[in-house]
Design an enzyme around this catalytic site. Structure first.
Site, short mmCIF file in Angstrom:
data_model
loop_
_atom_site.label_atom_id
_atom_site.label_comp_id
_atom_site.label_asym_id
_atom_site.label_seq_id
_atom_site.Cartn_x
_atom_site.Cartn_y
_atom_site.Cartn_z
CB SER A 1 -0.94 0.01 1.21
OG SER A 1 -0.20 -0.07 2.42
NE ARG B 1 -5.54 2.53 3.31
CZ ARG B 1 -5.23 1.25 3.37
NH1 ARG B 1 -5.15 0.65 4.56
NH2 ARG B 1 -5.01 0.55 2.27
CG ASP C 1 -2.30 -0.95 13.01
OD1 ASP C 1 -1.16 -1.16 13.48
OD2 ASP C 1 -2.64 -1.30 11.86
CD GLU D 1 -0.23 4.89 8.41
OE1 GLU D 1 0.29 4.15 7.54
OE2 GLU D 1 -1.21 4.55 9.08
CG HIS E 1 -0.75 0.74 8.34
ND1 HIS E 1 -1.02 1.68 7.38
CD2 HIS E 1 -1.59 -0.30 8.06
CE1 HIS E 1 -1.97 1.25 6.57
NE2 HIS E 1 -2.33 0.04 6.97
CE1 TYR F 1 2.00 -4.80 6.88
CE2 TYR F 1 4.20 -4.66 7.79
CZ TYR F 1 3.28 -4.30 6.84
OH TYR F 1 3.64 -3.45 5.83
#
Length: 376
Positions: free
Chosen positions: A45, A209, A233, A238, A255, A259
């Site tokens: 992303s 987001r 998160d 960002e 973010h 993960y």
């Protein structure tokens, strides 16, 4: 065939190595010069794929994004140039769902306010939102859904308005894509007015987001409303979140909700399968063979008598407190945000842990939560 891949995508060599020459790059700093002779482009992303990036390339056979969302991809440009594209919808949904659930358990522990008995509102009932619902319902939590687009599309689930959800829910978890226009735009969905409408002691969790919440308004709000607890998160701006916001957030991460090793592998594997379709070749590799064994493959459980015990079991797989502590220490460092994302390689999903029941209490519901091998 030259395959250009984001350096933070796992298992690229193992899956794509037989198909061509692989070059890994910093996805956030990718240039047209680097892309111009690529046959395959694999991104995350952080890379905006558009005319500006691809202008010098006339040989691209496939673009793949190991993400659920596609707001970083100019789909019209790819279609107009007959460049096949695939994202990986749902690849990290389980990871995000478990992250949000663990965050709620951590809030419950920290503030001595059990999750059991609360009503949780899910804003955005797609893949990730549904994964949160799965965890919550396995634990017996009442859930309300808000997703006007899915509701209008004929989704058979029951939905409520956002205002109703805010009014009735003790916990609100956000799982929407970012959209800047239209009747149901999500950019600053939680602006100053909506933040001020939150009920006393609400928990607000954002794993989608950063710009879904007006971060500047959130600072002002939290200065007045410390009763509302927040887990972020994702962050506006960002990889450079507002430093002044961090002290007002109960749990902070860079973010990485999606993960997990399983989620990352799943995303890369989906792109491997899609590229094989485009090239009309056999996709003969298996994802399961890529994943390492957990440090402890089996945990014996006599009973899960309370939320503290459930949280301790979840911490065998992932301890959110560690990432929160690391974030507060490193996010202001040079490229600290991206460094943490790149090196977030330890997290697993519940399915990596086998649970054995040594007591008389029924813990079979843990299998619905995602733990594997639940045995009597």
């Amino acid at each position: 065939m030259k395959i250009l891949a984001d350096e933070n995508m796992p298992y690229v060599q193992q899956l794509f190595g037989d198909l061509g020459t692989i070059e890994t790059v910093n996805g956030r700093e990718l240039t047209p010069e680097q892309v111009k002779d690529a046959d395959v482009l694999l991104v995350r992303s952080v890379t905006k794929v558009d005319q500006a990036l691809l202008a010098e390339n006339n040989r691209l056979k496939f673009v793949g994004s190991a993400t659920i969302g596609t707001d970083h991809i100019d789909l019209d440009y790819l279609a107009s140039h007959n460049i096949p594209f695939s994202n990986a919808p749902g690849c990290n949904a389980t990871a995000v769902g478990e992250f949000a659930f663990i965050a709620m358990l951590e809030l419950a522990q920290r503030f001595n306010s059990p999750l059991k008995g609360k009503v949780v509102g899910i804003v955005g009932a797609g893949n990730t939102g549904t994964a949160v619902v799965k965890c919550l319902e396995a634990y017996g939590i009442e859930v309300l859904l808000n997703d006007p687009l899915l509701e209008q599309s004929g989704d058979p689930r029951d939905f409520v308005s956002l205002d109703t959800l805010i009014e009735k829910c003790d916990v609100i978890s956000l799982h929407v894509p970012i959209t800047k226009t239209g009747e149901h735009k999500t950019w600053y969905l939680f602006d100053e007015q909506r933040l001020n409408s939150l009920a006393e002691n609400t928990w607000l969790v954002n794993c989608c987001r950063g710009e879904v919440i007006d971060n500047r308004a959130l600072i002002k709000f939290k200065q007045q409303r410390d009763d509302v607890k927040v887990v972020l998160d994702v962050w506006e701006g960002e990889p450079n979140p507002m430093p002044e916001l961090v002290p007002y957030v109960e749990f902070c991460t860079p973010h990485i909700a999606g993960y997990s090793l399983e989620g990352k592998a799943r995303g890369t594997y989906i792109l491997y399968q899609k590229l094989a379709e485009v090239l009309q070749i056999s996709a003969d590799k298996q994802m399961e063979s890529l994943l390492p064994a957990l440090w402890s493959e089996r945990v014996l459980v006599q009973e899960i008598s309370d939320e503290r015990a459930l949280l301790q079991l979840a911490r065998f797989v992932y301890d959110l407190r560690d990432d929160d502590e690391l974030f507060r220490k490193q996010f202001l460092n040079n490229q600290g945000f991206d460094h943490m994302r790149k090196n977030h390689t330890h997290r697993r999903e519940f399915s990596a842990l086998k649970v054995g029941n040594t007591g008389q209490t029924n813990v079979n519901w843990l299998s619905n939560l995602g733990f594997s091998g639940v045995e009597l």
